[in-house]
Design a protein around this motif. Sequence first.
Motif, PDB file in Angstrom:
ATOM      1  N   LEU A   4      -7.566   8.536 -10.032  1.00  0.00           N
ATOM      2  CA  LEU A   4      -7.784   7.644  -8.883  1.00  0.00           C
ATOM      3  C   LEU A   4      -9.215   7.124  -8.857  1.00  0.00           C
ATOM      4  O   LEU A   4      -9.457   5.947  -8.586  1.00  0.00           O
ATOM      5  CB  LEU A   4      -7.457   8.370  -7.580  1.00  0.00           C
ATOM      6  CG  LEU A   4      -5.976   8.612  -7.315  1.00  0.00           C
ATOM      7  CD1 LEU A   4      -5.791   9.575  -6.140  1.00  0.00           C
ATOM      8  CD2 LEU A   4      -5.247   7.305  -7.061  1.00  0.00           C
ATOM      9  N   ASN A   8     -10.126   3.153  -9.271  1.00  0.00           N
ATOM     10  CA  ASN A   8     -10.947   2.477  -8.266  1.00  0.00           C
ATOM     11  C   ASN A   8     -12.197   1.861  -8.895  1.00  0.00           C
ATOM     12  O   ASN A   8     -12.549   0.722  -8.587  1.00  0.00           O
ATOM     13  CB  ASN A   8     -11.335   3.448  -7.151  1.00  0.00           C
ATOM     14  CG  ASN A   8     -10.293   3.550  -6.081  1.00  0.00           C
ATOM     15  OD1 ASN A   8     -10.178   2.678  -5.234  1.00  0.00           O
ATOM     16  ND2 ASN A   8      -9.519   4.621  -6.121  1.00  0.00           N
ATOM     17  N   PHE A  33     -12.957  -2.133  -9.288  1.00  0.00           N
ATOM     18  CA  PHE A  33     -14.183  -2.661  -8.681  1.00  0.00           C
ATOM     19  C   PHE A  33     -15.042  -3.387  -9.718  1.00  0.00           C
ATOM     20  O   PHE A  33     -15.512  -4.501  -9.469  1.00  0.00           O
ATOM     21  CB  PHE A  33     -14.978  -1.517  -8.036  1.00  0.00           C
ATOM     22  CG  PHE A  33     -16.259  -1.952  -7.392  1.00  0.00           C
ATOM     23  CD1 PHE A  33     -16.258  -2.594  -6.164  1.00  0.00           C
ATOM     24  CD2 PHE A  33     -17.477  -1.732  -8.017  1.00  0.00           C
ATOM     25  CE1 PHE A  33     -17.439  -3.002  -5.564  1.00  0.00           C
ATOM     26  CE2 PHE A  33     -18.658  -2.131  -7.430  1.00  0.00           C
ATOM     27  CZ  PHE A  33     -18.644  -2.769  -6.200  1.00  0.00           C
ATOM     28  N   PHE A  60      -7.468  -0.213  -3.461  1.00  0.00           N
ATOM     29  CA  PHE A  60      -8.229  -0.102  -4.700  1.00  0.00           C
ATOM     30  C   PHE A  60      -9.351  -1.129  -4.778  1.00  0.00           C
ATOM     31  O   PHE A  60      -9.967  -1.290  -5.833  1.00  0.00           O
ATOM     32  CB  PHE A  60      -7.280  -0.222  -5.897  1.00  0.00           C
ATOM     33  CG  PHE A  60      -6.278   0.901  -5.931  1.00  0.00           C
ATOM     34  CD1 PHE A  60      -6.612   2.124  -6.474  1.00  0.00           C
ATOM     35  CD2 PHE A  60      -5.022   0.744  -5.369  1.00  0.00           C
ATOM     36  CE1 PHE A  60      -5.706   3.178  -6.481  1.00  0.00           C
ATOM     37  CE2 PHE A  60      -4.102   1.782  -5.376  1.00  0.00           C
ATOM     38  CZ  PHE A  60      -4.452   3.011  -5.930  1.00  0.00           C
ATOM     39  N   HIS A  85     -13.049  -2.651  -2.977  1.00  0.00           N
ATOM     40  CA  HIS A  85     -14.177  -2.201  -2.165  1.00  0.00           C
ATOM     41  C   HIS A  85     -15.119  -3.370  -1.918  1.00  0.00           C
ATOM     42  O   HIS A  85     -15.139  -4.336  -2.680  1.00  0.00           O
ATOM     43  CB  HIS A  85     -14.902  -1.036  -2.849  1.00  0.00           C
ATOM     44  CG  HIS A  85     -14.082   0.214  -2.838  1.00  0.00           C
ATOM     45  ND1 HIS A  85     -13.099   0.454  -3.760  1.00  0.00           N
ATOM     46  CD2 HIS A  85     -14.076   1.255  -1.975  1.00  0.00           C
ATOM     47  CE1 HIS A  85     -12.522   1.612  -3.478  1.00  0.00           C
ATOM     48  NE2 HIS A  85     -13.092   2.120  -2.402  1.00  0.00           N
ATOM     49  N   ILE A  98     -18.021   1.766  -2.548  1.00  0.00           N
ATOM     50  CA  ILE A  98     -17.281   2.488  -3.585  1.00  0.00           C
ATOM     51  C   ILE A  98     -17.939   3.817  -3.927  1.00  0.00           C
ATOM     52  O   ILE A  98     -17.256   4.827  -4.136  1.00  0.00           O
ATOM     53  CB  ILE A  98     -17.047   1.642  -4.855  1.00  0.00           C
ATOM     54  CG1 ILE A  98     -16.043   2.388  -5.754  1.00  0.00           C
ATOM     55  CG2 ILE A  98     -18.333   1.322  -5.577  1.00  0.00           C
ATOM     56  CD1 ILE A  98     -15.305   1.545  -6.707  1.00  0.00           C
ATOM     57  N   ASN A 115     -17.025   6.290  -1.079  1.00  0.00           N
ATOM     58  CA  ASN A 115     -15.614   6.675  -1.139  1.00  0.00           C
ATOM     59  C   ASN A 115     -15.327   7.587  -2.326  1.00  0.00           C
ATOM     60  O   ASN A 115     -14.632   8.598  -2.189  1.00  0.00           O
ATOM     61  CB  ASN A 115     -14.718   5.440  -1.206  1.00  0.00           C
ATOM     62  CG  ASN A 115     -14.386   4.879   0.143  1.00  0.00           C
ATOM     63  OD1 ASN A 115     -14.584   5.509   1.177  1.00  0.00           O
ATOM     64  ND2 ASN A 115     -13.862   3.670   0.158  1.00  0.00           N
ATOM     65  N   MET A 116     -15.858   7.253  -3.488  1.00  0.00           N
ATOM     66  CA  MET A 116     -15.567   8.061  -4.676  1.00  0.00           C
ATOM     67  C   MET A 116     -16.260   9.420  -4.614  1.00  0.00           C
ATOM     68  O   MET A 116     -15.718  10.410  -5.111  1.00  0.00           O
ATOM     69  CB  MET A 116     -15.953   7.309  -5.956  1.00  0.00           C
ATOM     70  CG  MET A 116     -15.134   6.037  -6.181  1.00  0.00           C
ATOM     71  SD  MET A 116     -13.339   6.270  -6.156  1.00  0.00           S
ATOM     72  CE  MET A 116     -12.901   5.635  -4.536  1.00  0.00           C
ATOM     73  N   ALA A 146     -10.616   2.412  -0.007  1.00  0.00           N
ATOM     74  CA  ALA A 146      -9.807   3.628  -0.091  1.00  0.00           C
ATOM     75  C   ALA A 146     -10.107   4.576   1.056  1.00  0.00           C
ATOM     76  O   ALA A 146      -9.633   5.700   1.052  1.00  0.00           O
ATOM     77  CB  ALA A 146     -10.062   4.302  -1.435  1.00  0.00           C
TER      78      ALA A 146
END
Length: 137
Positions: free
Chosen positions: A20, A24, A28, A70, A72, A78, A81-82, A130
């Motif tokens: 995931l 993502n 991006f 998916f 950002h 990003i 979130n990651m 996400a």
Amino acid sequence: MFPIRDHNPSERTPYVTWALIAINVIVFLSYFPSIGGQDRLLMAFYQDWALVPAEASQGREMHTILTSMFLHGGWMHIIGNMLFLYIFGDNLEDQLGHLGYLLFYLASGVAAAFAQMSADPFSQVPMVGASGAIAGV
């Protein structure tokens, strides 16, 4: 304020969490560096792939409920979130199993999309990120 790790060791390798994160980041990097500073191009891209509640509420552009998870809005979006997905995703994946975790992640993102649409069903503002799925995790 920002977590750097947790203290719950996982027994399984978090393949779904890693996948995931990779998806993502790849998505991006496929659009943002080239059109991120050009508002008109970015908004045209979001118009096709981000969740616009006014469209989805009327049964149009329903694919964006999934695709918006998916996308950002910028580098910090990003990265944040990651980071949270990396820190917390492995523990839930360990508990639910790989497939159960993936389904829970996607269901959380869909639930977040519907919550956003119910809050303002006529909004023309594109929704990306996400965050809803990760908040579920």
